[in-house]
Design a protein around this motif. Sequence first.
Motif, PDB file in Angstrom:
ATOM      1  N   PHE A 102      18.636  24.431 -16.478  1.00  0.00           N
ATOM      2  CA  PHE A 102      19.387  23.835 -15.642  1.00  0.00           C
ATOM      3  C   PHE A 102      19.813  24.922 -14.540  1.00  0.00           C
ATOM      4  O   PHE A 102      20.293  24.388 -13.504  1.00  0.00           O
ATOM      5  CB  PHE A 102      20.793  23.558 -16.507  1.00  0.00           C
ATOM      6  CG  PHE A 102      21.802  22.980 -16.098  1.00  0.00           C
ATOM      7  CD1 PHE A 102      21.761  21.572 -15.491  1.00  0.00           C
ATOM      8  CD2 PHE A 102      23.056  23.486 -15.751  1.00  0.00           C
ATOM      9  CE1 PHE A 102      22.851  20.852 -14.812  1.00  0.00           C
ATOM     10  CE2 PHE A 102      23.967  22.890 -15.165  1.00  0.00           C
ATOM     11  CZ  PHE A 102      23.908  21.614 -14.521  1.00  0.00           C
ATOM     12  N   GLY A 103      20.271  26.017 -14.989  1.00  0.00           N
ATOM     13  CA  GLY A 103      20.733  26.977 -13.839  1.00  0.00           C
ATOM     14  C   GLY A 103      19.636  27.067 -12.897  1.00  0.00           C
ATOM     15  O   GLY A 103      20.063  27.369 -11.477  1.00  0.00           O
ATOM     16  N   THR A 104      18.503  27.374 -12.940  1.00  0.00           N
ATOM     17  CA  THR A 104      17.493  27.128 -11.862  1.00  0.00           C
ATOM     18  C   THR A 104      17.137  25.932 -11.178  1.00  0.00           C
ATOM     19  O   THR A 104      17.424  26.197  -9.880  1.00  0.00           O
ATOM     20  CB  THR A 104      16.089  27.424 -12.527  1.00  0.00           C
ATOM     21  OG1 THR A 104      16.006  28.577 -13.360  1.00  0.00           O
ATOM     22  CG2 THR A 104      14.817  27.608 -11.556  1.00  0.00           C
ATOM     23  N   TYR A 105      17.276  24.759 -11.673  1.00  0.00           N
ATOM     24  CA  TYR A 105      17.473  23.740 -10.869  1.00  0.00           C
ATOM     25  C   TYR A 105      18.688  23.473 -10.155  1.00  0.00           C
ATOM     26  O   TYR A 105      18.779  23.126  -9.156  1.00  0.00           O
ATOM     27  CB  TYR A 105      17.632  22.386 -11.705  1.00  0.00           C
ATOM     28  CG  TYR A 105      15.920  21.946 -11.990  1.00  0.00           C
ATOM     29  CD1 TYR A 105      15.029  22.916 -12.649  1.00  0.00           C
ATOM     30  CD2 TYR A 105      15.482  20.647 -11.903  1.00  0.00           C
ATOM     31  CE1 TYR A 105      13.630  22.535 -12.822  1.00  0.00           C
ATOM     32  CE2 TYR A 105      14.205  20.090 -12.220  1.00  0.00           C
ATOM     33  CZ  TYR A 105      13.427  21.185 -12.671  1.00  0.00           C
ATOM     34  OH  TYR A 105      11.944  20.457 -12.973  1.00  0.00           O
ATOM     35  N   LEU A 106      19.760  23.881 -10.653  1.00  0.00           N
ATOM     36  CA  LEU A 106      20.969  23.896  -9.708  1.00  0.00           C
ATOM     37  C   LEU A 106      21.034  24.716  -8.483  1.00  0.00           C
ATOM     38  O   LEU A 106      21.440  24.683  -7.522  1.00  0.00           O
ATOM     39  CB  LEU A 106      22.243  24.152 -10.817  1.00  0.00           C
ATOM     40  CG  LEU A 106      23.596  24.322 -10.210  1.00  0.00           C
ATOM     41  CD1 LEU A 106      24.097  22.892  -9.607  1.00  0.00           C
ATOM     42  CD2 LEU A 106      24.757  24.779 -11.269  1.00  0.00           C
ATOM     43  N   ALA A 107      20.389  26.009  -8.759  1.00  0.00           N
ATOM     44  CA  ALA A 107      20.326  26.801  -7.784  1.00  0.00           C
ATOM     45  C   ALA A 107      19.392  26.330  -6.853  1.00  0.00           C
ATOM     46  O   ALA A 107      19.943  26.594  -5.495  1.00  0.00           O
ATOM     47  CB  ALA A 107      19.909  28.451  -8.238  1.00  0.00           C
ATOM     48  N   ALA A 108      18.176  25.964  -7.179  1.00  0.00           N
ATOM     49  CA  ALA A 108      17.460  25.277  -6.081  1.00  0.00           C
ATOM     50  C   ALA A 108      18.179  24.161  -5.130  1.00  0.00           C
ATOM     51  O   ALA A 108      17.836  24.034  -4.054  1.00  0.00           O
ATOM     52  CB  ALA A 108      16.098  24.588  -6.742  1.00  0.00           C
ATOM     53  N   GLY A 109      18.971  23.337  -5.872  1.00  0.00           N
ATOM     54  CA  GLY A 109      19.719  22.308  -5.104  1.00  0.00           C
ATOM     55  C   GLY A 109      20.684  22.959  -4.104  1.00  0.00           C
ATOM     56  O   GLY A 109      20.750  22.341  -3.000  1.00  0.00           O
ATOM     57  N   LEU A 110      21.319  23.892  -4.657  1.00  0.00           N
ATOM     58  CA  LEU A 110      22.506  24.611  -3.708  1.00  0.00           C
ATOM     59  C   LEU A 110      21.804  25.215  -2.461  1.00  0.00           C
ATOM     60  O   LEU A 110      22.212  25.198  -1.470  1.00  0.00           O
ATOM     61  CB  LEU A 110      23.039  25.349  -4.391  1.00  0.00           C
ATOM     62  CG  LEU A 110      24.234  24.955  -5.685  1.00  0.00           C
ATOM     63  CD1 LEU A 110      24.936  26.050  -6.434  1.00  0.00           C
ATOM     64  CD2 LEU A 110      24.998  23.944  -5.049  1.00  0.00           C
ATOM     65  N   ILE A 111      20.500  25.754  -2.792  1.00  0.00           N
ATOM     66  CA  ILE A 111      19.837  26.420  -1.553  1.00  0.00           C
ATOM     67  C   ILE A 111      19.593  25.325  -0.765  1.00  0.00           C
ATOM     68  O   ILE A 111      19.553  25.676   0.656  1.00  0.00           O
ATOM     69  CB  ILE A 111      18.711  27.045  -2.053  1.00  0.00           C
ATOM     70  CG1 ILE A 111      18.875  28.317  -2.868  1.00  0.00           C
ATOM     71  CG2 ILE A 111      17.712  27.540  -0.963  1.00  0.00           C
ATOM     72  CD1 ILE A 111      17.906  29.048  -3.434  1.00  0.00           C
ATOM     73  N   THR A 112      19.259  24.222  -0.895  1.00  0.00           N
ATOM     74  CA  THR A 112      18.713  23.222  -0.111  1.00  0.00           C
ATOM     75  C   THR A 112      19.610  22.208   0.609  1.00  0.00           C
ATOM     76  O   THR A 112      19.699  21.318   1.402  1.00  0.00           O
ATOM     77  CB  THR A 112      17.600  22.117  -0.474  1.00  0.00           C
ATOM     78  OG1 THR A 112      18.182  21.627  -2.018  1.00  0.00           O
ATOM     79  CG2 THR A 112      16.370  23.029  -1.006  1.00  0.00           C
ATOM     80  N   LEU A 113      21.088  22.494  -0.009  1.00  0.00           N
ATOM     81  CA  LEU A 113      22.097  21.583   0.187  1.00  0.00           C
ATOM     82  C   LEU A 113      22.429  21.633   1.691  1.00  0.00           C
ATOM     83  O   LEU A 113      22.677  20.854   2.375  1.00  0.00           O
ATOM     84  CB  LEU A 113      23.126  21.959  -0.571  1.00  0.00           C
ATOM     85  CG  LEU A 113      24.259  20.813  -0.474  1.00  0.00           C
ATOM     86  CD1 LEU A 113      24.027  19.420  -0.950  1.00  0.00           C
ATOM     87  CD2 LEU A 113      25.533  21.118  -1.570  1.00  0.00           C
TER      88      LEU A 113
END
Length: 199
Positions: A102-113
């Motif tokens: 969950f932390g990895t997916y959330l970080a990836a999403g925040l990077i592309t936001l």
Amino acid sequence: SLLYTAGLVLTALVTFILIAFSLSGYYALFFLGFVFGIGFGLFWANRTFYTLRLTEDSNRNYFFSLTFTLDTVTGIIVPFIVGWVIVFGGEYSYKILAFLLFGTYLAAGLITLPLTMQPSEHVHGILTKVKGKWNIMRVVSFLFGFQSGSNFVLPSIIVLYLLGNEGTLGTVTSLGALLSAFAIYQIGKASLSHHRLSI
């Protein structure tokens, strides 16, 4: 970018809830599967949009082969580590891995936001009049999704049944991914745009 991030977060959140809280029951699984499907759809639709906007026809084959290779390298390392972490990690290993996912997916999403891109022209509403080729592609997409799900689940079940534990499954998955990465990268590097259909 917001829809892309939402897709990542929903996908990871459902996986985290299933593993961390050990949910069962038809209604819970149906609801979580529905949410997972929405997240997965949002992720892939926007990922494809970004790919088409950020690549050109002349280098798209190479781009896909490169991203597949990077995905496969991850697929070589992660299954091996995760499999043996589950074997030796004790009763909390699944929950720890779900939290890391969950932390990895959330970080990836925040990077592309923060990524912004000019939206493409689109038709509002539900498409009712489409060409025959569009309907064929719908059927192909459905069959491809069914085949992809089967390829993901069935080999894992067979390996677990015949060879034992999650550590063995992770090792076998990593070895298969290693061979696949080399083959796909070489094909993508050597192919041109007119080879796309035959590939």
